[in-house]
Design a protein around this motif. Sequence first.
Motif, short mmCIF file in Angstrom:
data_model
loop_
_atom_site.label_atom_id
_atom_site.label_comp_id
_atom_site.label_asym_id
_atom_site.label_seq_id
_atom_site.Cartn_x
_atom_site.Cartn_y
_atom_site.Cartn_z
N TRP A 18 -4.30 -4.37 2.71
CA TRP A 18 -4.71 -3.16 3.44
C TRP A 18 -3.85 -1.95 3.08
O TRP A 18 -4.33 -0.82 3.13
N ASP A 19 -2.58 -2.18 2.71
CA ASP A 19 -1.76 -1.06 2.24
C ASP A 19 -2.35 -0.53 0.94
O ASP A 19 -2.46 0.69 0.73
N THR A 20 -2.71 -1.44 0.07
CA THR A 20 -3.27 -1.03 -1.23
C THR A 20 -4.62 -0.36 -1.05
O THR A 20 -4.89 0.71 -1.62
N PHE A 21 -5.47 -0.97 -0.25
CA PHE A 21 -6.83 -0.46 -0.04
C PHE A 21 -6.80 0.92 0.60
O PHE A 21 -7.53 1.83 0.19
N LEU A 72 -3.43 -9.76 4.16
CA LEU A 72 -3.01 -10.70 3.11
C LEU A 72 -1.93 -10.06 2.24
O LEU A 72 -2.09 -8.90 1.80
N PRO A 73 -0.83 -10.78 1.96
CA PRO A 73 0.16 -10.21 1.03
C PRO A 73 -0.53 -9.82 -0.29
O PRO A 73 -1.27 -10.62 -0.86
N GLN A 74 -0.26 -8.62 -0.75
CA GLN A 74 -0.93 -8.11 -1.95
C GLN A 74 -0.74 -9.04 -3.15
O GLN A 74 -1.64 -9.22 -3.97
N GLY A 131 -17.39 -4.94 0.21
CA GLY A 131 -16.21 -4.19 -0.25
C GLY A 131 -15.80 -3.04 0.66
O GLY A 131 -15.00 -2.20 0.25
N VAL A 132 -16.31 -3.01 1.90
CA VAL A 132 -15.90 -1.90 2.78
C VAL A 132 -14.54 -2.18 3.45
O VAL A 132 -13.96 -1.30 4.07
N HIS A 133 -14.08 -3.42 3.35
CA HIS A 133 -12.74 -3.76 3.81
C HIS A 133 -11.91 -4.21 2.60
O HIS A 133 -12.46 -4.55 1.54
N ALA A 134 -10.59 -4.25 2.79
CA ALA A 134 -9.71 -4.74 1.72
C ALA A 134 -10.06 -6.19 1.39
O ALA A 134 -10.41 -6.94 2.30
N PRO A 135 -9.98 -6.57 0.12
CA PRO A 135 -9.50 -5.81 -1.02
C PRO A 135 -10.57 -4.95 -1.70
O PRO A 135 -10.31 -4.39 -2.77
N GLY A 136 -11.75 -4.84 -1.10
CA GLY A 136 -12.75 -3.91 -1.62
C GLY A 136 -13.52 -4.42 -2.82
O GLY A 136 -14.03 -3.64 -3.60
N ARG A 137 -13.63 -5.74 -2.94
CA ARG A 137 -14.38 -6.28 -4.09
C ARG A 137 -15.86 -6.45 -3.72
O ARG A 137 -16.19 -6.72 -2.57
#
Length: 474
Positions: free
Chosen positions: A45-48, A134-136, A196-202
């Motif tokens: 979520w930090d990345t996303f 989730l840990p990135q 993909g609207v939530h992390a990790p966006g795939r």
Amino acid sequence: MTAVDARPQALPGLAFPAGFRWGTATASYQIEGAAAEDGRAPSIWDTFSRTPGKVRNGDTGDIAADHYHRMSEDVALMKDLGVTDYRFSVAWPRVQPTGRGPAVQKGLDFYRRLVDELRAAGIRPVATLYHWDLPQELESPSPGGSAPGGGWPRRETAERFAEYAGIVADALGDRVATWTTLNEPWCAAFLGYASGVHAPGRTEPAASLRAAHHLNLAHGLAVRALRAALPADAEVSLTLNPHAVRALTDAEADRDAARRIDALGNRVFLDPVFHGRLPEDLVADTAGLTDWSFVRDGDLEIASERIDSLGINYYAPTVVAAGTHDGPSPWPGAEEHVRFEPAPGPRTAMDWPVDADGLYELLTRLRDGLPDVPLVITENGAAYDDYADPEGAVHDPERVAYLHQHLAAVHRALAAGVDVRGYFLWSLLDNFEWAYGYSKRFGIVHVDFASQRRTPKDSARWYADVIARNGLPG
Ligand code: FCB
């Protein structure tokens, strides 16, 4: 006769059963902030949230409601409300920053302080191990690239989760009696890996089905790890967001659309967890995407480890008809068969319909379809555009009405013999509402994010009164 059988006759007016659990709920990434403190590493979520265009206004959980630093104030707010229980989640990347290896003591210490403070306030802690952060490192593709990307579509993530569950249980098992493995694996799998609207966006429909299976496996492995570490009387649970699916009409094609969404939204988790099997119709419906050969012998037995209660999150019903909808959608394989219809009636600020009958339908349907398992409403609530008036008060009559109607629906379900043990209101605080950022306010306590000032809304006082009388006012 069981206590449950006795309930329909035993309920005077809108009183709830003695011992009914009244709680509030939050989740780590949505409230904690302190994203880079005390050894915490980034989660998906930090990345996303740093990826342009993914979260409204570019909001992130870096500061959120600053709960990491204001925990005592927040526990005091709950004490004032009189809640019996508090449902929070543990941030995996605070405890095991890369998702592997030794635990970070400072991360565990934060939750130990929280739990001790709750207990001192007479509030029962209810710990969720995974509420989507989730840990990135675990999402990153595996070295050598043999597995199809990282994250939940990769089997190893389930094994890592069980290890993490054991670490947290060892650290807190002497002071937390109620544990939940996962929050809403449907969102983690299908909003994270299909729409993909939530992390990790795939947007990989086939991978999202792998993710769903590995979340079921992770749940079962974690139940085993928890049982191994916890006292025998600990309560171990799972929280789902089962969809209250309605067919638009009784026509066979519409009913078949509802069957598909029931399979993809509900039975994809309920069947493995409660019956140790995959729904046959789901396997047939998704044959164009996967042969499910990633399900190994013994996995479904693990997924069906006995649990002590099932958590239900409910906000609004889902109405479907035969038709098509545009991808990328969170319904892999259903795009050519199902269209979603707006349910009628008033709406919340999320544009979700207010429909408490959906909760009653869901609870009675679950009672009829599941083995004897107590149910707990682990989330229910509503977002409205709340603001503090010049006197500093926050009037939220629509939220009070929403809560009243939904608690009345829970009461009806109790009277119909459904074994519901508690209700957790989402949410204690206004917070980071995922892809909507801070634009949606679900709290019964208003947060001014500039000053971090907390102001209980009218709904907080209303809820305190409900708890005090253990029932709804007339
Ligand atoms: C649920 C989530 C929770 C919150 C509510 C509104 O799906 O579990 O974190 O965002 O929706």
